[in-house]
Design an enzyme around this catalytic site. Structure first.
Site, PDB file in Angstrom:
ATOM      1  N   GLY A 250       0.827  -1.211   0.000  1.00  0.00           N
ATOM      2  CA  GLY A 250       0.000   0.000   0.000  1.00  0.00           C
ATOM      3  C   GLY A 250       0.861   1.261   0.000  1.00  0.00           C
ATOM      4  N   ASP A 251       1.950   1.238   0.762  1.00  0.00           N
ATOM      5  CA  ASP A 251       2.841   2.412   0.804  1.00  0.00           C
ATOM      6  C   ASP A 251       3.567   2.591  -0.528  1.00  0.00           C
ATOM      7  OD1 ASP A 251       2.075   2.861   3.458  1.00  0.00           O
ATOM      8  OD2 ASP A 251       3.635   1.525   4.204  1.00  0.00           O
TER       9      ASP A 251
END
Lengths: 313, 313
Positions: A250-251
């Site tokens: 996600g990052d």
């Protein structure tokens, strides 16, 4: 120039143990530690790609010093504000027998109203002086931070004519929407929690009505969906099934979004990078690490298609 | 003046969690941390009693800084040597549901030969300049420290005409014996491991033959046994059955031994304090803490008797 904001930055500690026994005493055979928290991870990925980035947020105490020292050692530029409380640690106990992990998350420092005001001035100065194009605000809020912290950051960033990406959930995300963030990036569970809608296209449309300009929804192994203010919605998915560690995917996606915004790329191109960088994070041996060559290879294989599912309305 | 040596000093971290689930993610509801390691704990107890003490040993990195800061905050005098490696942490996860604890022990810094030599000079200077009467060396060795570390410390201390108490086990204890420590304090398991003898009086006699002057054996709930070079052996036991947390009872016992040596008390009197201070640690709400009033009350109730079990020979 991109700035990432991590209000509850962490020192992520990994312990290897032979196996985990409830109520037992364990000899830790290996210790690793690394600065973390979502915005710090985004800055790490951008830095790996040679993209100009500065990590900011709030850190304090000995753990705050360790967070700064680790970023120095890895060559990730940072300019954190200070708080009196001790930054949080996360302890991730990994069994070398099974590979399974057991995680302990400290709550983080209690941020006072004065510290919060000082930080917003600090961030405003940083955005102004660096001429930042894009500010990314990600992750949970530390105890004591106002629930509209991300809304305040969006307003501050927009007042400086920069764009703001918010990766948050729950009430802090809901409040941020009203301030008009340029991009929000919920996953499906976060989208459902804020909108009450399970279908990603319809949920994204609700976020847009609540104030977000462009909405990117991460769909896990099914890739990502973007519903922008201008132009059609797109779905993008990896060209192959990925087996690996989803930590940090996600990052990496948020890093690709910020990089795309800063470079002025159009959404189809950005979506290829979002999926490629995420896929590289999943396949990486080291959690959260993204190798640019691998990311470019995977981005070239991404399947992107326009989607106009009736649910969009 | 008493000096305590802790070669593998620690930062003891306690996490409260609602309950512990294997392979789960846990929100830590409370974090406490405190400088630890056996010698540090002995210094803490002595300091609580207002007895002049300095904690030394080796510390390094951010965790070393946190160890020093905690001792400063608690008013425990310290003068540690430095090492390049990072001091170890211990993480003690306590379930608020059951009170049970799960413990993770980091290995500690790798001490180089040069750091070890620097430390022995540092300790020699400290003993000389402080005019210390008693030096206590306790606990495990960090990776890289020589296995005869405690033997070297005993020699150094004796050469300065001070007395040396060693609380160690295994090969480091065996080596230390040959250097002639004034007091060693194994528990039953440690005694059996080093001597191969299960009976405490006979095992203590073996330790004396191997070089220890006086031997104190902690017998857990059954109290303690002393086999001195001069005079009879004594057994001492608490006046009541104790229910509580035995963590730190051994360090409180060593603190009482060091205090008795420094004050020149005879063994029967010292044994009363050994049992009283240990009992106070067991009954304490905070692990390892000893309240002097409580310790004195419990010491007054201790039953002490001469013992000349045939096993002594």
């Amino acid at each position: 120039m991109i700035i990432t904001v991590t209000l509850n930055a962490a020192l992520d500690i990994t312990y290897e143990v032979a196996d985990l026994a409830l109520w037992g005493s364990h000899r830790v055979s290996a210790v690793r530690q690394r600065a973390g928290g979502k915005g710090v991870n985004v800055a790490s990925v951008l830095s790996t790609f040679g993209i100009a980035v500065t990590a900011t947020g709030l850190v304090g105490g000995g753990t705050g010093a360790a967070i700064r020292a680790d970023l120095d050692a890895r060559g990730v530029r940072h300019a954190f504000g200070d708080c009196a409380g001790e930054s949080r640690r996360t302890v991730n106990v990994v069994s070398t027998a099974s590979g399974d992990a057991t995680i302990f998350n400290e709550p983080g420092p209690v941020v006072t109203a004065g510290e919060w005001r000082s930080f917003t001035s600090w961030l405003d100065g940083l955005v102004r002086e660096s001429g930042a194009d894009v500010v990314v605000a990600s992750g949970s809020l530390p105890p004591g931070a106002p629930v509209d912290a991300y809304a305040q950051i969006v307003e501050l960033v927009r007042a400086r004519n920069a764009r703001c990406v918010v990766d948050a959930d729950g009430e802090p995300l809901r409040r941020a929407l009203a301030a008009g963030p340029d991009v929000v990036k919920p996953n499906l569970a976060e989208l459902r929690a804020v909108t009450g809608v399970a279908a990603p296209l319809r949920g994204a449309a609700v976020l847009r009505r609540l104030g977000a300009r462009d909405v990117v929804v991460s769909l896990g192994a099914d890739g990502v969906l973007v519903v922008p203010a201008d132009g059609p919605a797109y779905r993008a998915a990896a060209g192959q099934r990925l087996a690996g560690n989803p930590t940090g995917a996600g990052d990496a996606a948020v890093a690709a979004i910020a990089a795309g915004l800063a470079r002025g790329h159009d959404w189809p191109r950005v979506m290829g990078e979002v999926v490629g960088w995420s896929a590289a994070a999943v396949l990486s041996r080291v959690a959260g690490e993204v190798r640019p060559v691998e990311a470019a290879r995977l981005a070239a294989m991404v399947r992107i298609e326009e989607t106009d599912d009736a649910g969009k309305a």
